[in-house]
Write an enzyme that holds these catalytic residues in place. Structure first.
Site, PDB file in Angstrom:
ATOM      1  N   TYR A 165       0.817  -1.222   0.000  1.00 40.73           N
ATOM      2  CA  TYR A 165       0.000   0.000   0.000  1.00 40.73           C
ATOM      3  C   TYR A 165       0.851   1.274   0.000  1.00 40.73           C
ATOM      4  O   TYR A 165       0.712   2.134  -0.874  1.00 40.73           O
ATOM      5  CB  TYR A 165      -0.955   0.009   1.197  1.00 40.73           C
ATOM      6  N   LYS A 169       1.586   4.108  -3.171  1.00 40.51           N
ATOM      7  CA  LYS A 169       1.311   5.552  -3.172  1.00 40.51           C
ATOM      8  C   LYS A 169       2.575   6.337  -3.547  1.00 40.51           C
ATOM      9  O   LYS A 169       2.489   7.398  -4.164  1.00 40.51           O
ATOM     10  CB  LYS A 169       0.753   5.987  -1.811  1.00 40.51           C
TER      11      LYS A 169
HETATM   12  P1  NAP Z   1     -12.759   3.432   1.144  1.00 36.37           P
HETATM   13  O1  NAP Z   1     -13.849   3.990   1.987  1.00 36.37           O
HETATM   14  O2  NAP Z   1     -12.393   2.002   1.271  1.00 36.37           O
HETATM   15  O3  NAP Z   1     -13.140   3.756  -0.379  1.00 36.37           O
HETATM   16  C1  NAP Z   1     -12.366   3.273  -1.417  1.00 36.37           C
HETATM   17  C2  NAP Z   1     -13.192   3.406  -2.681  1.00 36.37           C
HETATM   18  O4  NAP Z   1     -12.437   2.869  -3.773  1.00 36.37           O
HETATM   19  C3  NAP Z   1     -14.501   2.607  -2.612  1.00 36.37           C
HETATM   20  O5  NAP Z   1     -15.499   3.349  -3.238  1.00 36.37           O
HETATM   21  C4  NAP Z   1     -14.164   1.358  -3.411  1.00 36.37           C
HETATM   22  O6  NAP Z   1     -15.284   0.744  -4.005  1.00 36.37           O
HETATM   23  C5  NAP Z   1     -13.291   1.975  -4.475  1.00 36.37           C
HETATM   24  N1  NAP Z   1     -12.546   0.995  -5.235  1.00 36.37           N
HETATM   25  C6  NAP Z   1     -11.644   0.096  -4.798  1.00 36.37           C
HETATM   26  N2  NAP Z   1     -11.207  -0.658  -5.803  1.00 36.37           N
HETATM   27  C7  NAP Z   1     -11.850  -0.231  -6.910  1.00 36.37           C
HETATM   28  C8  NAP Z   1     -11.833  -0.602  -8.271  1.00 36.37           C
HETATM   29  N3  NAP Z   1     -11.075  -1.619  -8.703  1.00 36.37           N
HETATM   30  N4  NAP Z   1     -12.606   0.084  -9.137  1.00 36.37           N
HETATM   31  C9  NAP Z   1     -13.388   1.081  -8.711  1.00 36.37           C
HETATM   32  N5  NAP Z   1     -13.486   1.481  -7.438  1.00 36.37           N
HETATM   33  C10 NAP Z   1     -12.714   0.818  -6.559  1.00 36.37           C
HETATM   34  O7  NAP Z   1     -11.409   4.227   1.334  1.00 36.37           O
HETATM   35  P2  NAP Z   1     -11.044   5.785   1.469  1.00 36.37           P
HETATM   36  O8  NAP Z   1     -10.317   5.932   2.722  1.00 36.37           O
HETATM   37  O9  NAP Z   1     -12.223   6.633   1.202  1.00 36.37           O
HETATM   38  O10 NAP Z   1      -9.977   5.912   0.299  1.00 36.37           O
HETATM   39  C11 NAP Z   1     -10.101   6.815  -0.789  1.00 36.37           C
HETATM   40  C12 NAP Z   1      -8.702   7.135  -1.289  1.00 36.37           C
HETATM   41  O11 NAP Z   1      -8.000   7.876  -0.283  1.00 36.37           O
HETATM   42  C13 NAP Z   1      -7.847   5.911  -1.580  1.00 36.37           C
HETATM   43  O12 NAP Z   1      -7.065   6.124  -2.735  1.00 36.37           O
HETATM   44  C14 NAP Z   1      -6.965   5.812  -0.354  1.00 36.37           C
HETATM   45  O13 NAP Z   1      -5.752   5.146  -0.623  1.00 36.37           O
HETATM   46  C15 NAP Z   1      -6.748   7.283  -0.048  1.00 36.37           C
HETATM   47  N6  NAP Z   1      -6.315   7.537   1.331  1.00 36.37           N
HETATM   48  C16 NAP Z   1      -7.112   7.226   2.382  1.00 36.37           C
HETATM   49  C17 NAP Z   1      -6.671   7.503   3.673  1.00 36.37           C
HETATM   50  C18 NAP Z   1      -7.501   7.206   4.890  1.00 36.37           C
HETATM   51  O14 NAP Z   1      -7.009   7.427   6.006  1.00 36.37           O
HETATM   52  N7  NAP Z   1      -8.742   6.732   4.747  1.00 36.37           N
HETATM   53  C19 NAP Z   1      -5.420   8.084   3.883  1.00 36.37           C
HETATM   54  C20 NAP Z   1      -4.631   8.392   2.794  1.00 36.37           C
HETATM   55  C21 NAP Z   1      -5.104   8.123   1.529  1.00 36.37           C
HETATM   56  P3  NAP Z   1     -15.967  -0.582  -3.387  1.00 36.37           P
HETATM   57  O15 NAP Z   1     -16.990  -0.097  -2.408  1.00 36.37           O
HETATM   58  O16 NAP Z   1     -16.573  -1.236  -4.593  1.00 36.37           O
HETATM   59  O17 NAP Z   1     -14.880  -1.396  -2.747  1.00 36.37           O
END
Ligand code: NAP
Length: 242
Positions: A165, A169
């Site tokens: 992961y 990034k």
């Molecule tokens: P999340 O709630 O798990 O949401 C991730 C989203 O990505 C979901 O809508 C998921 O859809 C979708 N997804 C995953 N694989 C996919 C695919 N193959 N095609 C289309 N959609 C797909 O996570 P989040 O925290 O909101 O993450 C959003 C972004 O922010 C990510 O890039 C993550 O790495 C980044 N980020 C998050 C954090 C944090 O603390 N949360 C920190 C730094 C960066 P499904 O519902 O179908 O799985």
């Protein structure tokens, strides 16, 4: 009358992506909600519309060539162009398999497939549509864990050790810079954003920020003025060190 801005947010059915879609919808934009699960997609679109956003569903699995091509075709037919692409979809690949010395290659591959190759695939499918926009913007939702400076500074490391992961990034940051180099003589601005540690499914809702707070940097980079930065890495407080 000015034309309505058209945006696409990948992985927008929940978490940070949903909040980015809601924020862009609140600006009066037409927002494509990219999601791979039809039921969750419909639910998110309905919720965004109930909140007043001009949202439309875009079935989209970023790991699937045909799905991504169909999404581009759908936006072509609907709007004929795309102004803003937010590459937000992301997965960890499963944190259990991410210690370098015992890595589960499948977990590492899953992270890179979605977080890196997915971004390249979607970006390239959407670029012809973005090139027709007066002020195209691409936002890659990265992470502070992708900062090599932070990861290699004792005491400043963020997140658990992860060869999938976190490194995906870092790779995404590199990809962002390479696109910025290629697109430097165009009007396309492409940047990476760090939302911070937000409570979402991705981390079992352990994050200390809300998804809405995490969305703010994505919205800021999606709404950069002409002449704004490109090839950068930003969080709420400013620039993130590479
Ligand atoms: P999340 O709630 O798990 O949401 C991730 C989203 O990505 C979901 O809508 C998921 O859809 C979708 N997804 C995953 N694989 C996919 C695919 N193959 N095609 C289309 N959609 C797909 O996570 P989040 O925290 O909101 O993450 C959003 C972004 O922010 C990510 O890039 C993550 O790495 C980044 N980020 C998050 C954090 C944090 O603390 N949360 C920190 C730094 C960066 P499904 O519902 O179908 O799985």
């Amino acid at each position: 009358m000015t034309e309505q801005t058209i945006a696409l947010v990948t992985g927008a059915n929940k978490g940070i992506g949903y909040e980015i879609a809601a924020g862009l919808g609140a600006l009066g934009w037409s927002v494509g909600v990219g999601a791979r699960d039809a039921e969750r997609l419909d639910a998110a679109v309905a919720k965004l519309r109930a909140g007043g956003a001009d949202a439309f569903g875009v079935p989209l699995d970023v790991t699937d060539d045909d799905s991504v091509a169909a999404a581009a075709q759908m936006i072509e037919e609907r709007a004929g162009r795309l102004d803003v692409l937010v590459n937000n979809a992301g997965v960890t690949g499963g944190m259990a398999g991410q210690t370098p010395s015992t890595a589960d290659i499948a977990a590492v591959r899953a992270a890179v497939e979605t977080n890196v190759f997915g971004v390249i695939r979607v970006t390239n499918a959407m670029l012809p549509l973005l090139r027709r926009s007066a002020s195209p913007r691409i936002v890659n939702m990265s992470s502070g864990v992708g900062s090599l400076t932070r990861q290699s500074t004792p005491g400043a490391e963020t997140g658990p050790i992860s060869v999938g992961y976190a490194a995906s990034k870092t790779y995404l940051n590199g990809v962002t810079v390479q696109y910025a180099r290629e697109l430097r003589d165009t009007n396309i601005l492409i940047n990476a954003g760090n939302p911070g540690y937000c409570a979402t499914d991705l981390n079992g809702f352990r994050g200390t920020r809300t998804p809405e707070q995490g969305a703010a940097i994505g919205i800021r980079l999606a709404t950069l003025p002409d002449g704004g930065p490109t090839g950068g890495f930003f969080e709420d407080e400013g620039t993130v060190p590479w």
